[in-house]
Structures are given as C-alpha cells and as structure tokens.
Design a protein around this motif. Structure first.
Motif, PDB file in Angstrom:
ATOM      1  N   ALA A 113      76.399  73.553  66.218  1.00  0.00           N
ATOM      2  CA  ALA A 113      76.624  73.813  64.797  1.00  0.00           C
ATOM      3  C   ALA A 113      75.383  73.477  63.981  1.00  0.00           C
ATOM      4  CB  ALA A 113      77.823  73.007  64.303  1.00  0.00           C
ATOM      5  N   ALA A 114      74.730  72.371  64.323  1.00  0.00           N
ATOM      6  CA  ALA A 114      73.529  71.973  63.589  1.00  0.00           C
ATOM      7  C   ALA A 114      72.413  73.004  63.764  1.00  0.00           C
ATOM      8  CB  ALA A 114      73.058  70.595  64.057  1.00  0.00           C
ATOM      9  N   ILE A 115      72.200  73.439  65.002  1.00  0.00           N
ATOM     10  CA  ILE A 115      71.168  74.445  65.259  1.00  0.00           C
ATOM     11  C   ILE A 115      71.490  75.737  64.504  1.00  0.00           C
ATOM     12  CG2 ILE A 115      70.185  75.940  67.051  1.00  0.00           C
ATOM     13  CD1 ILE A 115      70.452  73.517  68.970  1.00  0.00           C
ATOM     14  N   ALA A 116      72.766  76.108  64.492  1.00  0.00           N
ATOM     15  CA  ALA A 116      73.174  77.314  63.766  1.00  0.00           C
ATOM     16  C   ALA A 116      72.845  77.195  62.283  1.00  0.00           C
ATOM     17  CB  ALA A 116      74.666  77.558  63.958  1.00  0.00           C
ATOM     18  N   LEU A 117      73.006  76.015  61.717  1.00  0.00           N
ATOM     19  CA  LEU A 117      72.722  75.817  60.292  1.00  0.00           C
ATOM     20  C   LEU A 117      71.229  75.952  59.997  1.00  0.00           C
ATOM     21  CD1 LEU A 117      75.171  72.877  59.534  1.00  0.00           C
ATOM     22  CD2 LEU A 117      75.345  75.232  58.700  1.00  0.00           C
ATOM     23  N   TYR A 118      70.385  75.434  60.890  1.00  0.00           N
ATOM     24  CA  TYR A 118      68.934  75.601  60.697  1.00  0.00           C
ATOM     25  C   TYR A 118      68.550  77.075  60.779  1.00  0.00           C
ATOM     26  CZ  TYR A 118      67.952  70.584  60.849  1.00  0.00           C
ATOM     27  OH  TYR A 118      67.913  69.244  60.565  1.00  0.00           O
ATOM     28  N   LEU A 119      69.086  77.773  61.770  1.00  0.00           N
ATOM     29  CA  LEU A 119      68.769  79.195  61.911  1.00  0.00           C
ATOM     30  C   LEU A 119      69.286  79.984  60.710  1.00  0.00           C
ATOM     31  CD1 LEU A 119      69.612  79.749  65.697  1.00  0.00           C
ATOM     32  CD2 LEU A 119      67.368  79.356  64.662  1.00  0.00           C
TER      33      LEU A 119
END
Length: 403
Positions: free
Chosen positions: A328-334
């Motif tokens: 979820a965190a990586i998705a938010l950065y992307l």
C-alpha cells in the motif's frame, strides 16, 4: 480478520525489522513519476516502520493527498488459500484507509480463479481512472498481458505476493523471501522426521502450481534442504509429481502416490490447504498422529489446528499485515509520482522470462510449531483463540500455552 492492537511491536515484526533495518533511508529512483515536490513534503518510510497497529500508514496522509487516480488491487481466488479473503483484502483496506484514502480512491477485487475475470477487472479499473494496479496474477501469462496493457496506458504496476514473469521492467515486487519460505518448510520436515522418530524416511515431495513463480521459489528452498538427505541415502525420495494449489487435486495425487508407494511415511506439502487435504486422507486410513510428517504454509486456522492435533509438523507464518502495508505504501508513492524510498525496496528477484532482476520489497517469514504458536500467530491476533481452541483442542491449547 483484524489484529489485536498492541502498544509494542510484536515478535514477528521485530524479527522482520531486525533483518530490514539496514535498508532504511535514502530514495530509490524508479521512474515512478514526474514533477516531484520538495523532499521535505514527501514522508519517508521503511519496511521496519510497519507494526500490527498500522500506525506507520498514518504518516503517509500527506502523500495520499498529493496522489491522483485510484489504486486497484486484483487478488486471484478464494480456493487455493484462505489468506486472500481472511488477511490480504482486509489488511490492504486498513492500510489504505489509515493512509487517508477514501473508499472511491481504492478498490479491492478478487478474480475468483478466472484469468479472464481479472483481465476484465483490470480494464474496468483503468477505464475508471486507476493510476496504480496491484496485481496478484493467477498465472504469469495472463498477468503479464494485464500489466503490459496497464503500462502502455501510463498505469504503474506492483506485483503482489507472486512475481509475474514477463511483466513490465519498471514494476516493483512485494512479497516475502520465498526461497526462505521453502527452506523453512524443508528444515521443518527434517526436524519433524527426527522428533517423531520416523525410521527409514520415504518422502514424497508435493509442489505448488508450476505456473506460480512462488511455487518454484518454495521448491528451490525445500529441495535445497532435502536433496543432501536424498543423496546421502539418509532419506529416500519416492517421487515429486506435478504440483497444484487445488486441495482436491492434491488429495487425489497423494492418494495415488500413497497406493503406489506403501512404504511412504513422510510428505512435504507446500501450504496448509494442501496439507489439510493430505491429512484428511491419512486420517481416513487410520494413520495415527505424530507418525507421518506433513508441512504447511500460511498459518491458516486448519493448519494451526492440524499442528495441535499432531498431524502437521508446522507452518510458515507470513505476517501479511507487513506485506499489505509495504504494498500500500509503495502504491501511494507511485500514485503521487514520487520516488519510492529505498527503505521499502530491500532486494531483487529474478524474472527468468526477461532475464532481469525486479526490484523487490521482501518480508521475513517464520516457522511456527506448537512451541512458539502462542508467541507468534496468537500473540499477533492472526487467529482468534476462541476459533483455534475448539472443544477437542482445549487441552492441546493449554499444553501449548495458549489461553
């Protein structure tokens, strides 16, 4: 299922954090977007920050406010493992909500075992404005087609839990160290054979579905442990038939092997659902507890109960709330067009189809037996004591320190 909230990090989190702490800090340039804002306005986070209360996700609210578009999660099925509905979907939902996304800014769907359904879901999500796809593909062929189509339309891609062979070169893979998972299964089998006093071990190897890259990595792990035993003559390998994640097919395969090799007295089973199918067959043949080792993965309710009953040696516990938060965190950065911090990307995984390494965020698994069940899955709230300790297992729970 939701976790019991605890002020201190749980033991599994501490284990993961100790192995990942060295990966914190800095940023990873993955061409995830353009026009990044100043670094002071972009929160930094590391895998070691995640805990069972999801509090780290709250620090990403400024990032969520910067992002545009929807995050679409595509999960594979509800039959090969109970984890997707019991753990992944609710944990991902909690992670996104704690980060401040509204219900219209993320969508979690399950393809119910159909690759065409997943493709339809992906296309609908892109049409609806998804900027990030988080994909746990049923197989690499269909998954790669979904991901390449998404990339061609400017949508960022994350491989969730299993690597999609032949996917886009700039994707990020989020999972556990799956070779380590297999190694734990192999080591658990060896320990169990010894502890249960199995003489002249004749071992059947049962693999997962060969179209699943994780199954290949699991096999790499447990075969690396067991092959020396076979080569030395300490163990006899009776076979390694075609693998599957379908419990019914696994039971049929095991029954055929059991009939063909009556000397068989141990089996490597790659997850709890397949193990449960094998154990049901063994019980129908009146095979007593603590005599015929089986293994497992996912720390499912059935797997944990089979361990307490003495029919399963152990299970690989993967704290999925860590994996869900990382994804979820990586998705938010992307989604925000920001570089993903290097603290979230701590390894790489080989994509054999394209011959390249895929940047990866890998969590640490843990082997669970009767001896540490109370201090791991039970303490983490991954299973309710009331569900685990049914009337026939109350004494076994008490003996294992589970109250």
């Amino acid at each position: 299922m939701r976790l019991n909230r605890r002020a201190a990090a749980v033991s599994a989190v501490a284990l993961a954090a100790s192995s990942l702490a060295a990966c914190g800090g800095g940023s990873h340039n993955n061409n995830s977007g353009s026009n990044p804002s100043s670094s002071s306005s972009v929160p930094a986070i590391s895998n070691s920050d995640f805990t069972s209360d999801f509090s780290a996700m709250e620090t990403l609210k400024p990032l969520a406010q910067q992002g545009k578009g929807m995050v679409a999660v595509l999960l594979p099925d509800t039959t090969t493992s109970a984890r997707y509905t019991t753990f992944d979907a609710p944990y991902l939902k909690e992670a996104f909500q704690k980060a401040g996304l509204s219900s219209s800014q993320f969508k979690i769907q399950n393809a119910q075992g159909s690759a065409s359904t997943m493709q339809t879901q992906a296309e609908a999500a892109i049409t609806a404005g998804a900027s990030v796809l988080l994909v746990d593909a049923l197989d690499s062929g269909s998954g790669a087609a979904i991901e390449q189509n998404a990339t061609s339309k400017g949508v960022k891609v994350i491989d969730y839990d299993r690597l999609t062979q032949g996917g886009p070169s700039d994707r990020i893979y989020v999972s556990f160290d799956n070779v380590k998972v297999g190694k734990l299964i192999g080591e658990g089998e060896v320990s169990c054979i010894q502890d249960w006093g199995v003489k002249n071990p004749n071992v059947l190897i049962m693999d997962g579905d060969p179209t699943d890259n994780n199954a290949k990595l699991f096999a790499q792990g447990y075969n690396g442990v067991l092959d020396p035993k076979f080569k030395s003559g300490d163990y006899t390998k009776v076979g390694e038939p075609a693998g599957t994640w379908d419990p019914d097919k696994a039971q049929t395969t095991f029954a055929q092997q059991y009939t063909a090799h009556p000397q068989m007295n141990a089996v490597v089973t790659p997850n709890d659902d397949n193990a449960n199918a094998v154990i049901s067959y063994l019980q129908s043949k009146k095979v007593p507890a603590n005599t015929f080792p089986t293994t497992g993965q996912d720390a499912s309710l059935s797997g944990l109960q089979n361990i307490l009953k003495g029919y399963q040696c152990g299970t690989v516990y993967k704290p999925i709330y860590l994996e869900a938060q990382s994804a979820a965190a990586i998705a938010l950065y992307l989604r925000a067009g920001q570089p993903v911090p290097s603290g979230l990307v701590n390894g790489s995984t080989k994509d054999d189809t394209v011959g390249k390494d895929v940047q990866s965020s890998l969590q640490t698994p843990l082997w669970v037996t009767k001896d540490n069940m109370a201090d791991t899955v039970v303490k983490d709230g991954a299973v309710k004591t009331s569900d685990l300790c049914i009337s026939s297992l109350q004494q076994a729970c008490k003996d294992a320190g589970i109250q």
